[in-house]
Design a protein around this motif. Structure first.
Motif, PDB file in Angstrom:
ATOM      1  N   HIS A  38       0.899  -1.113   0.007  1.00 41.05           N
ATOM      2  CA  HIS A  38       0.087  -0.112   0.183  1.00 41.05           C
ATOM      3  C   HIS A  38       0.945   1.187   0.073  1.00 41.05           C
ATOM      4  O   HIS A  38       2.154   1.067  -0.078  1.00 41.05           O
ATOM      5  CB  HIS A  38      -1.193   0.173   1.235  1.00 41.05           C
ATOM      6  CG  HIS A  38      -0.309   0.001   2.332  1.00 41.05           C
ATOM      7  ND1 HIS A  38       0.394   1.086   2.925  1.00 41.05           N
ATOM      8  CD2 HIS A  38      -0.279  -0.993   3.577  1.00 41.05           C
ATOM      9  CE1 HIS A  38       0.859   0.638   4.323  1.00 41.05           C
ATOM     10  NE2 HIS A  38       0.265  -0.562   4.446  1.00 41.05           N
ATOM     11  N   LEU A  46      -1.432  -4.549   1.201  1.00 42.19           N
ATOM     12  CA  LEU A  46      -2.909  -4.561   1.054  1.00 42.19           C
ATOM     13  C   LEU A  46      -3.542  -5.659   0.594  1.00 42.19           C
ATOM     14  O   LEU A  46      -4.853  -6.030   0.724  1.00 42.19           O
ATOM     15  CB  LEU A  46      -3.483  -3.374   0.298  1.00 42.19           C
ATOM     16  CG  LEU A  46      -2.896  -2.917  -1.195  1.00 42.19           C
ATOM     17  CD1 LEU A  46      -3.726  -3.691  -2.220  1.00 42.19           C
ATOM     18  CD2 LEU A  46      -3.199  -1.627  -1.696  1.00 42.19           C
ATOM     19  N   GLU A 100      -8.978  -3.438   1.502  1.00 47.95           N
ATOM     20  CA  GLU A 100      -9.120  -2.103   0.658  1.00 47.95           C
ATOM     21  C   GLU A 100      -7.993  -1.082   1.199  1.00 47.95           C
ATOM     22  O   GLU A 100      -7.313  -1.243   2.202  1.00 47.95           O
ATOM     23  CB  GLU A 100     -10.441  -1.341   1.104  1.00 47.95           C
ATOM     24  CG  GLU A 100     -11.520  -1.954   0.799  1.00 47.95           C
ATOM     25  CD  GLU A 100     -12.003  -1.846  -0.748  1.00 47.95           C
ATOM     26  OE1 GLU A 100     -11.768  -0.605  -1.158  1.00 47.95           O
ATOM     27  OE2 GLU A 100     -12.282  -2.910  -1.401  1.00 47.95           O
ATOM     28  N   GLY A 101      -7.451  -0.552   0.164  1.00 46.77           N
ATOM     29  CA  GLY A 101      -6.247   0.178   0.223  1.00 46.77           C
ATOM     30  C   GLY A 101      -5.988   0.976  -1.059  1.00 46.77           C
ATOM     31  O   GLY A 101      -6.517   0.859  -1.872  1.00 46.77           O
ATOM     32  N   THR A 102      -4.962   1.923  -0.842  1.00 50.71           N
ATOM     33  CA  THR A 102      -4.266   2.841  -1.934  1.00 50.71           C
ATOM     34  C   THR A 102      -3.021   2.040  -2.198  1.00 50.71           C
ATOM     35  O   THR A 102      -2.152   1.914  -1.481  1.00 50.71           O
ATOM     36  CB  THR A 102      -4.171   4.021  -1.577  1.00 50.71           C
ATOM     37  OG1 THR A 102      -5.431   4.655  -1.110  1.00 50.71           O
ATOM     38  CG2 THR A 102      -3.697   5.122  -2.953  1.00 50.71           C
TER      39      THR A 102
END
Ligand SMILES: Cc1cc2nc3c(=O)[nH]c(=O)nc-3n(C[C@H](O)[C@H](O)[C@H](O)COP(=O)(O)O)c2cc1C
Length: 178
Positions: free
Chosen positions: A87, A126, A156-158
């Motif tokens: 992430h 992530l 979920e994550g960036t």
């Protein structure tokens, strides 16, 4: 004659390593840490951007690892590995696993993943995909490793990105002019 940025390739049949590096730097990707455990139970891991999907049925991916890589040797020992997708807060971990630091696992939180026992970077990933090696193909100074995904964890994550020789974070806004 082909032009890439300010560099002009006059001999397309003799592309240098620098030119190939320049080409690939213009192709940003996510960043993963590939992990495996060797025959003595020691964890290994390395930062990797050469990850690609191969097919969905069976769920299959590939990675390209330097033939001298200690992580590749560990994958050869056990026939399994894990792909930890990082992430955007995990740049320091990407740098650590690309460095010459011998004990890269000392400063990160990890635990053996459920099916393979390959290290899962619990704070940095992530997603983690556990894989069993289906094929290994030497190409030049790298090996292409084709793995079937046998277990998956996703949150979920960036995603962390790498391109133009630097790290960045995925920005979900539409590109200007689209
Ligand atoms: C952003 C980034 C991406 C990388 N991707 C790869 C890759 O796809 N394949 C590879 O062999 N090395 C890649 N490397 C280099 C390895 O992470 C590095 O050589 C590592 O120290 C190898 O560890 P090992 O020999 O202990 O397995 C990458 C490095 C960086 C910084």
């Amino acid at each position: 004659m082909t032009t890439i940025a300010s560099h002009t390739l006059t001999t397309p049949t003799a592309v240098s390593a620098d030119e190939q590096r320049l080409l690939m730097s213009s192709y940003p990707t996510g960043v993963s840490v590939i992990t495996a455990v060797d025959a003595y139970g020691m964890p290994h891991g390395m930062t990797c951007t050469s990850l690609s999907s191969v097919t969905l049925r069976p769920p299959t991916l590939l990675i390209c690892l330097n033939a001298k890589s200690g992580t590749l040797a560990a994958i050869g020992d056990q026939g399994v590995f894990a792909v930890n997708l990082l992430h955007s807060g995990a740049q320091a971990t990407a740098e650590l696993f690309a460095s010459r630091t011998p004990d890269r696992f000392r400063d990160v939180a990890w635990k053996p993943a459920d099916r393979s026992g390959a290290p899962w970077l619990v704070d940095d990933a992530l997603a983690v995909a556990e894989c069993t090696v289906r094929r290994r193909l030497p190409v030049g100074d790298h090996d292409v490793v084709i793995g079937e995904v046998i277990n998956l964890r996703y949150s979920e994550g960036t995603p962390l990105l790498y391109g133009m020789r630097r790290y960045s974070r995925f920005d979900a806004r539409e590109a200007a002019g689209s």
